[in-house]
Write an enzyme that holds these catalytic residues in place. Structure first.
Site, PDB file in Angstrom:
ATOM      1  N   CYS A   1      -6.914  16.054   3.697  1.00 63.49           N
ATOM      2  CA  CYS A   1      -8.045  16.672   3.003  1.00 63.49           C
ATOM      3  C   CYS A   1      -8.908  17.480   3.979  1.00 63.49           C
ATOM      4  O   CYS A   1      -8.454  18.465   4.547  1.00 63.49           O
ATOM      5  CB  CYS A   1      -8.838  15.599   2.252  1.00 63.49           C
ATOM      6  SG  CYS A   1      -9.954  16.292   1.011  1.00 63.49           S
ATOM      7  N   TYR A   2     -10.131  17.062   4.248  1.00 62.50           N
ATOM      8  CA  TYR A   2     -10.959  17.793   5.217  1.00 62.50           C
ATOM      9  C   TYR A   2     -10.222  17.938   6.551  1.00 62.50           C
ATOM     10  O   TYR A   2     -10.301  18.968   7.208  1.00 62.50           O
ATOM     11  CB  TYR A   2     -12.297  17.066   5.434  1.00 62.50           C
ATOM     12  CG  TYR A   2     -13.254  17.847   6.315  1.00 62.50           C
ATOM     13  CD1 TYR A   2     -14.219  18.672   5.752  1.00 62.50           C
ATOM     14  CD2 TYR A   2     -13.171  17.776   7.706  1.00 62.50           C
ATOM     15  CE1 TYR A   2     -15.084  19.410   6.558  1.00 62.50           C
ATOM     16  CE2 TYR A   2     -14.029  18.512   8.516  1.00 62.50           C
ATOM     17  CZ  TYR A   2     -14.979  19.317   7.941  1.00 62.50           C
ATOM     18  OH  TYR A   2     -15.822  20.053   8.734  1.00 62.50           O
TER      19      TYR A   2
ATOM     20  N   HIS B   1      -4.722  12.576  -0.931  1.00 57.80           N
ATOM     21  CA  HIS B   1      -5.032  11.368  -0.159  1.00 57.80           C
ATOM     22  C   HIS B   1      -3.883  10.359  -0.205  1.00 57.80           C
ATOM     23  O   HIS B   1      -3.772   9.603  -1.160  1.00 57.80           O
ATOM     24  CB  HIS B   1      -6.306  10.710  -0.710  1.00 57.80           C
ATOM     25  CG  HIS B   1      -7.538  11.500  -0.402  1.00 57.80           C
ATOM     26  ND1 HIS B   1      -8.236  11.356   0.774  1.00 57.80           N
ATOM     27  CD2 HIS B   1      -8.172  12.475  -1.094  1.00 57.80           C
ATOM     28  CE1 HIS B   1      -9.262  12.199   0.797  1.00 57.80           C
ATOM     29  NE2 HIS B   1      -9.246  12.892  -0.335  1.00 57.80           N
TER      30      HIS B   1
ATOM     31  N   GLY C   1     -13.389  14.155   4.493  1.00 55.83           N
ATOM     32  CA  GLY C   1     -14.830  14.084   4.750  1.00 55.83           C
ATOM     33  C   GLY C   1     -15.592  14.862   3.700  1.00 55.83           C
ATOM     34  O   GLY C   1     -15.012  15.682   2.984  1.00 55.83           O
TER      35      GLY C   1
ATOM     36  N   LYS D   1      -9.784  -7.693   6.652  1.00 57.36           N
ATOM     37  CA  LYS D   1      -9.736  -8.962   5.909  1.00 57.36           C
ATOM     38  C   LYS D   1      -8.305  -9.345   5.522  1.00 57.36           C
ATOM     39  O   LYS D   1      -7.909 -10.508   5.643  1.00 57.36           O
ATOM     40  CB  LYS D   1     -10.590  -8.835   4.644  1.00 57.36           C
ATOM     41  CG  LYS D   1     -10.881 -10.150   3.962  1.00 57.36           C
ATOM     42  CD  LYS D   1     -12.071 -10.818   4.601  1.00 57.36           C
ATOM     43  CE  LYS D   1     -12.448 -12.120   3.973  1.00 57.36           C
ATOM     44  NZ  LYS D   1     -13.677 -12.654   4.608  1.00 57.36           N
TER      45      LYS D   1
ATOM     46  N   GLU E   1      -3.674   7.716   1.437  1.00 55.25           N
ATOM     47  CA  GLU E   1      -4.153   6.360   1.733  1.00 55.25           C
ATOM     48  C   GLU E   1      -4.574   5.590   0.485  1.00 55.25           C
ATOM     49  O   GLU E   1      -4.742   4.375   0.542  1.00 55.25           O
ATOM     50  CB  GLU E   1      -5.315   6.410   2.737  1.00 55.25           C
ATOM     51  CG  GLU E   1      -6.616   7.042   2.243  1.00 55.25           C
ATOM     52  CD  GLU E   1      -6.649   8.569   2.352  1.00 55.25           C
ATOM     53  OE1 GLU E   1      -5.565   9.202   2.326  1.00 55.25           O
ATOM     54  OE2 GLU E   1      -7.751   9.132   2.432  1.00 55.25           O
TER      55      GLU E   1
ATOM     56  N   GLY F   1     -15.080 -21.100   5.119  1.00 53.45           N
ATOM     57  CA  GLY F   1     -14.717 -19.776   4.624  1.00 53.45           C
ATOM     58  C   GLY F   1     -13.508 -19.241   5.385  1.00 53.45           C
ATOM     59  O   GLY F   1     -13.100 -19.820   6.390  1.00 53.45           O
ATOM     60  N   VAL F   2     -12.958 -18.133   4.895  1.00 56.98           N
ATOM     61  CA  VAL F   2     -11.707 -17.615   5.467  1.00 56.98           C
ATOM     62  C   VAL F   2     -11.849 -17.285   6.958  1.00 56.98           C
ATOM     63  O   VAL F   2     -11.044 -17.734   7.782  1.00 56.98           O
ATOM     64  CB  VAL F   2     -11.253 -16.333   4.721  1.00 56.98           C
ATOM     65  CG1 VAL F   2      -9.970 -15.784   5.330  1.00 56.98           C
ATOM     66  CG2 VAL F   2     -11.063 -16.619   3.249  1.00 56.98           C
ATOM     67  N   ASP F   3     -12.885 -16.517   7.310  1.00 60.26           N
ATOM     68  CA  ASP F   3     -12.949 -16.012   8.680  1.00 60.26           C
ATOM     69  C   ASP F   3     -13.124 -17.135   9.702  1.00 60.26           C
ATOM     70  O   ASP F   3     -12.390 -17.193  10.692  1.00 60.26           O
ATOM     71  CB  ASP F   3     -14.076 -14.976   8.827  1.00 60.26           C
ATOM     72  CG  ASP F   3     -13.884 -13.804   7.868  1.00 60.26           C
ATOM     73  OD1 ASP F   3     -12.731 -13.588   7.424  1.00 60.26           O
ATOM     74  OD2 ASP F   3     -14.868 -13.119   7.553  1.00 60.26           O
ATOM     75  N   SER F   4     -14.083 -18.028   9.461  1.00 56.33           N
ATOM     76  CA  SER F   4     -14.294 -19.072  10.468  1.00 56.33           C
ATOM     77  C   SER F   4     -13.103 -20.037  10.494  1.00 56.33           C
ATOM     78  O   SER F   4     -12.765 -20.591  11.540  1.00 56.33           O
ATOM     79  CB  SER F   4     -15.616 -19.816  10.248  1.00 56.33           C
ATOM     80  OG  SER F   4     -15.586 -20.613   9.091  1.00 56.33           O
TER      81      SER F   4
END
Ligand code: XMP
Length: 529
Positions: free
Chosen positions: A95-96, A185, A68, A385, A187, A241-244
């Site tokens: 980290c934080y 980090h 953070g 995603k 990640e 599109g991808v999502d729909s």
């Protein structure tokens, strides 16, 4: 029944082994959730001041405290709820998160004495449960650091597990309570072994099972969708599109013909896109898809309009009108399905004073008229995603579609400068198709985040054989970006740009000139509008 037993029967099996991430506001927090999911373990992220009762009810197998921007030494800086350290589950502070863990458990933090940003080498001092067997070189890890504060004295029972020359306590642990802190980090991909460390934490230390796989997610979702929907009918706005598309495939598998998709063809799609969507969904997948051929209606509403904002508003309004008209023709539809994904949920929540999970009513299909009152079905709202893409692939959608560059809702409407005309749209579609074909052929499609052609409503002189031609200008735009907030123009090889420009000018008589856009964002945007 105990609380844990109550939870375990209420929570679906594959997300039963879950990791809680408490967010202290780092720009990397979302990445932690993604990495944990990639390790096959379900995770959710909430604001650091989550209620104690909610933390208990979440029933995590382990907790990760994110980084953070604040300083633990400042008055009223954020702290983890005490329950985090009393729940009896492993805790990893990053980290934080490590600094607040140190401060809250009886150690101390120094302010502003180090400024370690970017790559660093840490030396492993104790190959504890977290670090054992994980290294880049003997006893060394190449990591990504980003901090000004550091832990100065360890809390009781902790030992130093890693250090750098400027940060003697770069990692700490109390293995008896399963508390771990890392200053770097794990990640971010710049930390080579970051994925291995997070896997070690969630799988080995927390003992979570790697059940969060596309196959399991699909099974779970289908079960949930069937339960939610029963025998009711569902309407979905399918854009291609991808999502729909993934929502369509998932719903079709779950409820078959109870699903009706409406695909609005606004005439501002790419070459053959409307036919391709119909072939894939109505043809190959046998879904009920209504194609609303509204090309002329959009074009006539756009006639004479040159202002970009006005064009966007018209395209949005007409879309809703057409969609609503199609929806009214259908009888007895109870649900509207939408492709809302987890970043939409987190972002809208974050904008409300950093409180994750304040649910917004996210209407991808945007304010439908009052007479159309649907309940929402949002089967992707807890997915990232990349998870949506993996689901799509597992559901049998083609790779080229799942990994397609983003395409804006207003389509070619924002890529034809000034007034939108049928003639311009047709020229642009052909130029764009050539551009895409050559990008794919050369392998550059996957190396760019987004690429497209833009129609310039200006004429320029060219020479063809012995004659002159006075024709339109096409601009090529290709960018490299991860988040689309900032972007660098793609450094396409000149040889490739030459092939593309020659093909466009030779194959499309209405184009006399091709230019390549060398603007980055900021100050330019990605779309020209
Ligand atoms: P800009 O042009 O603002 O674009 O740098 C950033 C990204 O957003 C996309 N974009 C849109 N996507 N509806 C969308 O779904 C829209 O109205 C829209 N406008 C821009 C753009 O293509 C780029 O990826």
């Amino acid at each position: 029944m105990t609380q844990a037993a109550a939870n375990s029967s209420a929570v679906p099996t594959i997300s039963q082994d879950r990791i809680l991430i408490l967010d202290f506001g780092s720009q990397y927090s979302q990445l932690i959730a993604r990495r944990v999911r990639e390790a096959g373990v379900y995770s959710e992220m909430y604001a650091y001041d989550m209620d104690e009762a909610d933390i208990r009810a979440f029933n995590p197998k382990g907790i990760i405290l994110s980084g953070g921007p604040e300083s633990v030494t400042a008055d009223a800086s954020p702290r983890a709820p005490e329950i985090v350290f009393n729940l009896g589950v492993p805790v990893l502070g990053i980290c934080y998160g490590m600094q607040t863990m140190a401060a809250q458990l009886g150690g101390s933090v120094e302010n502003g004495l180090v400024h370690e940003f970017g790559r660093a080498d840490v030396t492993i001092q104790a190959a504890d449960a977290l670090f054992a067997g994980i290294e880049d070189e003997p006893n060394k890890l190449h990591v990504w650091m980003s901090h000004g504060d550091k832990v100065n004295t360890l809390p009781p029972q902790f030992v130093v597990s890693a250090s750098t020359p400027t940060c003697p306590i770069a990692a700490m642990s109390d293995v008896s309570r399963q508390f771990f802190g890392v200053q770097f980090h794990p990640e971010v991909t710049h930390t080579n072994q970051g994925e291995a460390l997070l896997k070690r934490f969630v799988l080995d230390i927390c003992g979570a099972r790697g059940l969060w796989t596309p196959e399991h997610i699909i099974d779970l979702r289908i079960e949930q969708l069937r339960k939610q929907i029963g025998l009711e009918k569902v309407l979905l706005g399918l854009s291609g599109g991808v999502d729909s598309s993934v929502v369509a495939a998932l719903l079709h598998r779950a409820i078959g013909d109870q699903l009706t998709c409406v695909f609005v063809d606004n005439g501002l799609l790419r070459l053959n896109e409307g036919d391709d969507v119909m072939t894939m969904f109505a043809g190959d997948h046998g879904m009920k898809v209504i194609r609303a051929n509204a090309q002329e209606r959009f074009l006539s509403e756009l006639t004479g309009v040159t202002d970009p904002e006005a064009k966007r508003k018209i395209i949005g309004r007409v879309f809703i009108e057409v969609f609503a008209e199609e929806a009214r023709k259908l009888d007895g539809v109870k649900f509207l399905a939408q492709g809302t994904i987890y970043p939409d949920v987190i972002e809208s929540a974050a904008s409300k004073q950093g409180k994750a999970h304040v649910i917004k009513s996210h209407h991808n299909v945007g304010g439908l008229p009052d007479d159309l009152d649907f309940d929402l079905v949002e089967p992707l709202r807890d997915l990232f995603k990349d998870e949506v893409r993996k689901l799509g692939t597992t559901l049998g959608l083609p790779h080229a579609m799942i990994y397609r560059h983003p395409f804006p809702g207003p389509g070619l409407g924002v890529r034809i400068l000034g007034e939108v005309k049928q003639e311009y749209a047709d020229i642009l579609r052909r130029a764009d198709a050539i551009f895409m074909e050559e990008l794919r052929r050369s392998g550059w499609y996957d190396k760019t985040a987004q690429a497209f052609a833009v129609f310039q409503p200006i004429k320029s002189v060219g020479v063809v054989g012995d004659g002159r031609r006075y024709a339109w200008v096409i601009a090529l735009r290709a960018v490299e970006t991860v988040d689309f907030m900032t972007a660098r123009f793609a450094h396409l090889p000149y040889d490739l740009v030459e092939i593309i420009s020659n093909r466009i000018m030779n194959e499309i008589a209405e184009v006399s000139r091709v230019v390549y856009d060398v603007s980055s964002k900021p100050p330019a945007t990605i779309e020209w509008e």
